[in-house]
Design an enzyme around this catalytic site. Structure first.
Site, PDB file in Angstrom:
ATOM      1  N   LYS A 201       4.135 -10.769   5.894  1.00  0.00           N
ATOM      2  CA  LYS A 201       4.810 -10.956   4.598  1.00  0.00           C
ATOM      3  C   LYS A 201       5.640 -12.225   4.609  1.00  0.00           C
ATOM      4  O   LYS A 201       5.605 -13.023   3.659  1.00  0.00           O
ATOM      5  CB  LYS A 201       5.690  -9.736   4.277  1.00  0.00           C
ATOM      6  CG  LYS A 201       4.925  -8.450   4.031  1.00  0.00           C
ATOM      7  CD  LYS A 201       5.861  -7.284   3.785  1.00  0.00           C
ATOM      8  CE  LYS A 201       5.111  -6.022   3.388  1.00  0.00           C
ATOM      9  NZ  LYS A 201       4.079  -5.617   4.337  1.00  0.00           N
TER      10      LYS A 201
ATOM     11  N   LYS B  96      -3.514  -8.621   2.667  1.00  0.00           N
ATOM     12  CA  LYS B  96      -3.374  -8.751   1.220  1.00  0.00           C
ATOM     13  C   LYS B  96      -2.309  -9.769   0.840  1.00  0.00           C
ATOM     14  O   LYS B  96      -2.431 -10.460  -0.181  1.00  0.00           O
ATOM     15  CB  LYS B  96      -3.042  -7.400   0.590  1.00  0.00           C
ATOM     16  CG  LYS B  96      -1.643  -6.922   0.860  1.00  0.00           C
ATOM     17  CD  LYS B  96      -1.285  -5.668   0.109  1.00  0.00           C
ATOM     18  CE  LYS B  96       0.164  -5.277   0.229  1.00  0.00           C
ATOM     19  NZ  LYS B  96       0.978  -5.877   1.259  1.00  0.00           N
TER      20      LYS B  96
ATOM     21  N   LYS C   2      -5.234  -5.842  12.339  1.00  0.00           N
ATOM     22  CA  LYS C   2      -4.844  -5.289  11.043  1.00  0.00           C
ATOM     23  C   LYS C   2      -4.851  -3.761  11.081  1.00  0.00           C
ATOM     24  O   LYS C   2      -5.874  -3.133  11.352  1.00  0.00           O
ATOM     25  CB  LYS C   2      -5.806  -5.787   9.963  1.00  0.00           C
ATOM     26  CG  LYS C   2      -5.460  -5.298   8.550  1.00  0.00           C
ATOM     27  CD  LYS C   2      -4.157  -5.874   8.062  1.00  0.00           C
ATOM     28  CE  LYS C   2      -3.870  -5.477   6.622  1.00  0.00           C
ATOM     29  NZ  LYS C   2      -2.554  -5.897   6.184  1.00  0.00           N
TER      30      LYS C   2
ATOM     31  N   GLY D 209       0.807  -1.211   0.000  1.00  0.00           N
ATOM     32  CA  GLY D 209       0.000   0.000   0.000  1.00  0.00           C
ATOM     33  C   GLY D 209       0.841   1.263   0.000  1.00  0.00           C
ATOM     34  O   GLY D 209       0.422   2.310  -0.506  1.00  0.00           O
ATOM     35  N   ASN D 210       2.082   1.160   0.524  1.00  0.00           N
ATOM     36  CA  ASN D 210       2.953   2.348   0.553  1.00  0.00           C
ATOM     37  C   ASN D 210       3.477   2.703  -0.831  1.00  0.00           C
ATOM     38  O   ASN D 210       4.051   3.780  -1.014  1.00  0.00           O
ATOM     39  CB  ASN D 210       4.113   2.140   1.523  1.00  0.00           C
ATOM     40  CG  ASN D 210       4.861   0.841   1.288  1.00  0.00           C
ATOM     41  OD1 ASN D 210       4.773   0.253   0.217  1.00  0.00           O
ATOM     42  ND2 ASN D 210       5.583   0.385   2.283  1.00  0.00           N
TER      43      ASN D 210
END
Length: 311
Positions: A264, A206, A122, A9-10
């Protein structure tokens, strides 16, 4: 190769950026310069984050006096999928003339009894100083937690079970289409006793959705592209060091922060353990070099890349 990318998202809204559309579109165009290079040589599926955008829209919705109640997170997830998907669709079409590109609003099935609904973890939305975050939590009924030096809102994040539109995505990829899908992990939905779908208040990780989708689509490589060049061991200490080529076993022996690198690492380990193929974490602008094994943190069963089976 068939490659799936989970775009952080960054990459769309960097910390400190103004959250206006022009800024985000400019960031999308920068990201697409790299993604287009991957698409020229490989079948490509792109997923992306939406945490900052969902959090911002949730705050606006809660403050809108014209609404009888704020929009739910599944609806905000759909809204941001459409918005970011449109930006990426157009940028990819401009970068890949003649290539078919599709941005698909997708739903992700979760369990209605997932314990995550009772333990929000989250991060969504922008960062705050502790005092401001706690004030907003009191005013809006939020749960907030520390995220590095700042504080952010947290919401339930149930485990993804399946992307509902998986078969449609698979068909499109086989037809040579570049597919943008599963934005923000997908819209969280559950099935009732009659098998009907309905949305739930949650945000799905995600990277875990991308890992699951990569397996379901028989991808050869799964890349998590963010703003860090490699995974760091002992991050933030004098002993910190970059991890180059590694295995799921070695990564799982290291303790990573649950709110940032931890999911991740879990996502890439699951994919490699299940498929025996390659996953990686690295910088967006190094994606081409990552696939060659010359950049990023490369995760394979034997810590070597390329694998003989993919040559």
């Amino acid at each position: 190769m068939r490659v799936i990318v989970a775009l952080g998202g960054n990459a769309l809204l960097k910390r400190g950026d103004r959250p206006d559309a022009d800024t985000q579109i400019a960031n999308v165009n920068i990201a697409v310069k790299t993604l287009a290079k991957l698409a020229e040589e490989h079948e490509l599926i792109i997923t992306h984050g939406n945490g900052p955008q969902v959090g911002m829209l949730a705050l606006e919705s809660a403050a809108d006096t014209n609404l009888t109640r704020a929009y739910s997170f599944d609806t905000l997830g759909a809204e941001t999928q459409g918005m970011i998907g449109y930006w990426m669709l157009q940028a990819l079409q401009n970068a890949l003339p003649g290539r078919q590109v599709m941005a698909l609003v997708t739903q992700t099935l979760v369990s209605a009894v997932d314990p995550a609904f009772d333990n929000p973890t989250k991060f969504v939305g922008q960062v705050y100083e502790q005092a401001e975050a706690e004030k907003l939590a009191r005013e809006n009924g939020w749960v907030v937690r520390q995220d590095g030096p700042y504080w952010r809102r947290v919401v339930p994040s149930p485990a993804p079970q399946r992307v509902v539109e998986t078969r449609l995505i698979r068909k499109a990829v086989r037809d040579g289409v570049v597919v943008v899908c599963a934005g923000g992990g997908g819209i969280p939905v559950v099935r009732d006793a009659q098998g009907r779908l309905s949305g739930v208040e949650a945000v799905i990780d995600k990277d875990l959705t991308a890992s699951m989708l990569a397996e379901a689509l028989d991808c050869d490589a799964f890349l998590i592209l963010t703003d860090v060049p490699r995974v760091m061991k002992d991050f933030g200490t004098p002993q910190q060091s970059e991890i180059g080529h590694t295995t799921p076993y070695e990564l799982r022996s290291i303790d990573f922060p649950a709110g940032s690198m931890g999911p991740k690492v879990e996502a890439v380990c699951r994919f490699v353990e299940t498929t025996g193929d390659m996953a990686a974490i690295g910088k967006l602008d190094q994606a081409v070099e990552i696939l060659k094994g010359k950049a990023g943190t490369i995760i394979t069963p034997s810590a070597t890349w390329p694998l003989t089976s993919t040559l």
